[in-house]
Design an enzyme around this catalytic site. Structure first.
Site, PDB file in Angstrom:
ATOM      1  N   TYR A   1      -3.010  -0.949 -13.898  1.00 35.08           N
ATOM      2  CA  TYR A   1      -1.710  -1.600 -13.711  1.00 35.08           C
ATOM      3  C   TYR A   1      -0.625  -0.546 -13.662  1.00 35.08           C
ATOM      4  O   TYR A   1      -0.810   0.595 -14.101  1.00 35.08           O
ATOM      5  CB  TYR A   1      -1.442  -2.625 -14.821  1.00 35.08           C
ATOM      6  CG  TYR A   1      -1.324  -2.013 -16.190  1.00 35.08           C
ATOM      7  CD1 TYR A   1      -0.078  -1.640 -16.698  1.00 35.08           C
ATOM      8  CD2 TYR A   1      -2.445  -1.767 -16.975  1.00 35.08           C
ATOM      9  CE1 TYR A   1       0.046  -1.052 -17.947  1.00 35.08           C
ATOM     10  CE2 TYR A   1      -2.330  -1.192 -18.224  1.00 35.08           C
ATOM     11  CZ  TYR A   1      -1.089  -0.833 -18.701  1.00 35.08           C
ATOM     12  OH  TYR A   1      -0.975  -0.241 -19.937  1.00 35.08           O
TER      13      TYR A   1
ATOM     14  N   LYS B   1       0.842  -1.203   0.000  1.00 32.02           N
ATOM     15  CA  LYS B   1       0.000   0.000   0.000  1.00 32.02           C
ATOM     16  C   LYS B   1       0.872   1.245   0.000  1.00 32.02           C
ATOM     17  O   LYS B   1       1.818   1.354   0.791  1.00 32.02           O
ATOM     18  CB  LYS B   1      -0.894  -0.007   1.238  1.00 32.02           C
ATOM     19  CG  LYS B   1      -1.793   1.188   1.397  1.00 32.02           C
ATOM     20  CD  LYS B   1      -2.646   0.996   2.646  1.00 32.02           C
ATOM     21  CE  LYS B   1      -3.532   2.161   2.924  1.00 32.02           C
ATOM     22  NZ  LYS B   1      -4.290   1.982   4.175  1.00 32.02           N
TER      23      LYS B   1
ATOM     24  N   SER C   1      -3.228   2.991 -17.386  1.00 35.67           N
ATOM     25  CA  SER C   1      -2.304   2.609 -16.331  1.00 35.67           C
ATOM     26  C   SER C   1      -2.101   3.745 -15.349  1.00 35.67           C
ATOM     27  O   SER C   1      -2.715   4.798 -15.442  1.00 35.67           O
ATOM     28  CB  SER C   1      -0.951   2.194 -16.882  1.00 35.67           C
ATOM     29  OG  SER C   1      -0.357   3.304 -17.507  1.00 35.67           O
TER      30      SER C   1
END
Length: 117
Positions: free
Chosen positions: A58, A9, A25
């Site tokens: 991503y 995280k 992305s």
């Protein structure tokens, strides 16, 4: 049984750019990626603290030390420059392993997106 559990995280970084005309992305400073134990092409879940948006995309590796957090393609519609976001990735693991697994969490300076040391 296997479950999904938080792996990494990046807590509260500021969006520095949003580029709608790019192949989807999120571009993340390489220094932040390494600190958070994340890699290019890894799937991430993003939460926008400013508007409540939640979405997946991503990772693309950004320039080391630049502080870049750039939402690309359709993701650029989910946040504006200056919005504060949280970036998370998950892993699938055995239930028993998950009980003792400790995720990697980094807390950058939201003004610069640099690691606080």
């Amino acid at each position: 049984m296997q479950i999904q559990i938080l792996k990494s995280k990046i807590h509260r970084v500021t969006v520095t750019e949003a580029d709608l005309n790019y192949i989807g992305s999120i571009t993340i400073d390489e220094e932040l990626l390494e600190a958070a134990n994340m890699i290019p092409n890894e799937k991430v879940y993003i939460v926008n603290n400013c508007n409540g948006a939640r979405f997946e995309t991503y990772i693309i590796k950004g320039e080391r030390g630049s502080g870049v957090i750039c939402l690309n393609g359709a993701a650029a519609r989910m946040a504006h420059k200056g919005d504060v976001i949280i970036i998370m990735s998950y892993a699938i693991m055995d239930f028993e392993e998950a009980k003792t697994f400790k995720p990697t969490v980094v807390f950058p300076d939201t003004a610069t997106n640099k690691l606080i040391k």
